[in-house]
Design a protein around this motif. Structure first.
Motif, PDB file in Angstrom:
ATOM      1  N   VAL A  10       0.923  -1.076   0.009  1.00  0.00           N
ATOM      2  CA  VAL A  10       0.001  -0.031   0.052  1.00  0.00           C
ATOM      3  C   VAL A  10       0.907   1.235   0.067  1.00  0.00           C
ATOM      4  CG1 VAL A  10      -1.484   1.420   1.329  1.00  0.00           C
ATOM      5  CG2 VAL A  10      -1.863  -0.955   1.026  1.00  0.00           C
ATOM      6  N   ALA A  11       1.882   1.397   0.646  1.00  0.00           N
ATOM      7  CA  ALA A  11       2.623   2.491   0.691  1.00  0.00           C
ATOM      8  C   ALA A  11       3.421   2.711  -0.262  1.00  0.00           C
ATOM      9  CB  ALA A  11       3.791   2.061   1.881  1.00  0.00           C
ATOM     10  N   PHE A  12       3.941   1.427  -1.133  1.00  0.00           N
ATOM     11  CA  PHE A  12       4.540   1.683  -2.401  1.00  0.00           C
ATOM     12  C   PHE A  12       3.647   2.242  -3.530  1.00  0.00           C
ATOM     13  CE2 PHE A  12       5.614  -0.188  -6.548  1.00  0.00           C
ATOM     14  CZ  PHE A  12       7.062   0.312  -6.712  1.00  0.00           C
ATOM     15  N   VAL A  13       2.522   1.745  -3.373  1.00  0.00           N
ATOM     16  CA  VAL A  13       1.331   2.304  -4.464  1.00  0.00           C
ATOM     17  C   VAL A  13       1.013   3.524  -4.203  1.00  0.00           C
ATOM     18  CG1 VAL A  13      -1.065   1.952  -5.505  1.00  0.00           C
ATOM     19  CG2 VAL A  13       0.526  -0.184  -5.013  1.00  0.00           C
ATOM     20  N   LEU A  14       1.054   4.154  -2.714  1.00  0.00           N
ATOM     21  CA  LEU A  14       0.512   5.478  -2.611  1.00  0.00           C
ATOM     22  C   LEU A  14       1.631   6.510  -2.935  1.00  0.00           C
ATOM     23  CD1 LEU A  14      -1.372   5.244   0.729  1.00  0.00           C
ATOM     24  CD2 LEU A  14      -2.315   5.819  -1.686  1.00  0.00           C
ATOM     25  N   GLY A  15       2.838   5.972  -2.808  1.00  0.00           N
ATOM     26  CA  GLY A  15       3.980   6.598  -3.288  1.00  0.00           C
ATOM     27  C   GLY A  15       4.054   6.844  -4.609  1.00  0.00           C
ATOM     28  N   LEU A  16       3.816   5.762  -5.451  1.00  0.00           N
ATOM     29  CA  LEU A  16       4.048   5.914  -6.812  1.00  0.00           C
ATOM     30  C   LEU A  16       3.029   6.692  -7.401  1.00  0.00           C
ATOM     31  CD1 LEU A  16       5.526   4.622  -9.041  1.00  0.00           C
ATOM     32  CD2 LEU A  16       3.776   2.858  -9.083  1.00  0.00           C
ATOM     33  N   ILE A  17       1.663   6.454  -6.740  1.00  0.00           N
ATOM     34  CA  ILE A  17       0.730   7.680  -7.767  1.00  0.00           C
ATOM     35  C   ILE A  17       1.056   9.107  -6.982  1.00  0.00           C
ATOM     36  CG2 ILE A  17      -1.650   8.180  -7.114  1.00  0.00           C
ATOM     37  CD1 ILE A  17      -2.312   5.189  -6.957  1.00  0.00           C
ATOM     38  N   GLY A  18       1.449   9.382  -5.839  1.00  0.00           N
ATOM     39  CA  GLY A  18       1.939  10.419  -5.434  1.00  0.00           C
ATOM     40  C   GLY A  18       2.913  11.146  -6.288  1.00  0.00           C
ATOM     41  N   ALA A  19       4.072  10.325  -6.593  1.00  0.00           N
ATOM     42  CA  ALA A  19       4.951  10.729  -7.560  1.00  0.00           C
ATOM     43  C   ALA A  19       4.571  11.139  -9.123  1.00  0.00           C
ATOM     44  CB  ALA A  19       6.030   9.978  -7.420  1.00  0.00           C
ATOM     45  N   VAL A  20       3.724  10.364  -9.427  1.00  0.00           N
ATOM     46  CA  VAL A  20       3.251  10.534 -10.928  1.00  0.00           C
ATOM     47  C   VAL A  20       2.183  11.557 -11.181  1.00  0.00           C
ATOM     48  CG1 VAL A  20       2.125   9.160 -12.879  1.00  0.00           C
ATOM     49  CG2 VAL A  20       4.142   8.085 -11.290  1.00  0.00           C
ATOM     50  N   VAL A  21       1.268  11.447 -10.410  1.00  0.00           N
ATOM     51  CA  VAL A  21       0.176  12.545 -10.550  1.00  0.00           C
ATOM     52  C   VAL A  21       0.409  13.817 -10.027  1.00  0.00           C
ATOM     53  CG1 VAL A  21      -2.259  13.040 -10.166  1.00  0.00           C
ATOM     54  CG2 VAL A  21      -1.475  10.650 -10.633  1.00  0.00           C
ATOM     55  N   ASP A  22       0.303  14.818 -10.667  1.00  0.00           N
ATOM     56  CA  ASP A  22       0.561  16.268 -10.235  1.00  0.00           C
ATOM     57  C   ASP A  22      -0.105  16.613  -9.163  1.00  0.00           C
ATOM     58  OD1 ASP A  22       2.237  18.609 -10.331  1.00  0.00           O
ATOM     59  OD2 ASP A  22       0.781  19.515 -11.584  1.00  0.00           O
ATOM     60  N   GLY A  23       0.249  17.342  -8.110  1.00  0.00           N
ATOM     61  CA  GLY A  23      -0.591  17.844  -7.065  1.00  0.00           C
ATOM     62  C   GLY A  23      -1.086  16.881  -6.050  1.00  0.00           C
ATOM     63  N   LEU A  24      -0.366  15.702  -5.845  1.00  0.00           N
ATOM     64  CA  LEU A  24      -0.830  14.750  -5.013  1.00  0.00           C
ATOM     65  C   LEU A  24       0.264  14.342  -4.132  1.00  0.00           C
ATOM     66  CD1 LEU A  24      -3.204  12.139  -6.849  1.00  0.00           C
ATOM     67  CD2 LEU A  24      -3.841  14.137  -5.452  1.00  0.00           C
ATOM     68  N   PHE A  25       1.060  15.284  -3.567  1.00  0.00           N
ATOM     69  CA  PHE A  25       2.298  15.166  -3.041  1.00  0.00           C
ATOM     70  C   PHE A  25       2.038  14.617  -1.522  1.00  0.00           C
ATOM     71  CE2 PHE A  25       5.333  16.766   0.309  1.00  0.00           C
ATOM     72  CZ  PHE A  25       6.506  16.096  -0.272  1.00  0.00           C
ATOM     73  N   TYR A  26       0.638  14.828  -1.129  1.00  0.00           N
ATOM     74  CA  TYR A  26       0.417  14.554   0.029  1.00  0.00           C
ATOM     75  C   TYR A  26      -0.016  13.000   0.062  1.00  0.00           C
ATOM     76  CZ  TYR A  26      -4.430  13.716  -1.791  1.00  0.00           C
ATOM     77  OH  TYR A  26      -5.396  13.399  -2.577  1.00  0.00           O
ATOM     78  N   LEU A  27      -0.104  12.285  -1.041  1.00  0.00           N
ATOM     79  CA  LEU A  27       0.185  10.542  -0.952  1.00  0.00           C
ATOM     80  C   LEU A  27       1.548  10.176  -0.586  1.00  0.00           C
ATOM     81  CD1 LEU A  27      -2.162   9.688  -4.007  1.00  0.00           C
ATOM     82  CD2 LEU A  27      -2.653   9.662  -1.411  1.00  0.00           C
ATOM     83  N   ILE A  28       2.549  10.902  -1.248  1.00  0.00           N
ATOM     84  CA  ILE A  28       4.013  10.649  -0.859  1.00  0.00           C
ATOM     85  C   ILE A  28       4.017  10.552   0.620  1.00  0.00           C
ATOM     86  CG2 ILE A  28       6.284  11.044  -1.170  1.00  0.00           C
ATOM     87  CD1 ILE A  28       5.479  12.218  -3.847  1.00  0.00           C
ATOM     88  N   VAL A  29       3.724  11.557   1.174  1.00  0.00           N
ATOM     89  CA  VAL A  29       3.682  11.686   2.877  1.00  0.00           C
ATOM     90  C   VAL A  29       2.967  10.736   3.407  1.00  0.00           C
ATOM     91  CG1 VAL A  29       3.384  13.376   4.795  1.00  0.00           C
ATOM     92  CG2 VAL A  29       4.150  14.501   2.626  1.00  0.00           C
ATOM     93  N   ILE A  30       1.967  10.393   2.957  1.00  0.00           N
ATOM     94  CA  ILE A  30       1.109   9.171   3.679  1.00  0.00           C
ATOM     95  C   ILE A  30       1.684   7.898   3.568  1.00  0.00           C
ATOM     96  CG2 ILE A  30      -1.210   7.881   3.396  1.00  0.00           C
ATOM     97  CD1 ILE A  30      -2.388  10.445   2.971  1.00  0.00           C
ATOM     98  N   ALA A  31       2.363   7.544   2.297  1.00  0.00           N
ATOM     99  CA  ALA A  31       3.247   6.430   2.098  1.00  0.00           C
ATOM    100  C   ALA A  31       4.357   6.385   2.980  1.00  0.00           C
ATOM    101  CB  ALA A  31       3.501   6.611   0.685  1.00  0.00           C
TER     102      ALA A  31
END
Length: 56
Positions: A10-31
């Protein structure tokens, strides 16, 4: 052990989505928070089990 691997996934997927999609930096923090909590969980679990099964 299944919980550990599932949370890492889950952490890997959230980090990947947060890194790829612009404006979803908070997903990287959650990951990162999930990954750190997961590592703390596994360390505590291993330390508790090692105290119960000491070699004599």
């Amino acid at each position: 052990m299944v919980i550990f691997l599932l949370l890492l996934l889950v952490a890997f997927v959230l980090g990947l989505i947060g890194a790829v999609v612009d404006g979803l930096f908070y997903l990287i923090v959650i990951a990162i928070a999930i990954a750190v909590a997961d590592v703390v969980y596994i360390v505590l679990r291993l330390s508790r089990s090692s105290r119960r099964h000491r070699l004599r």
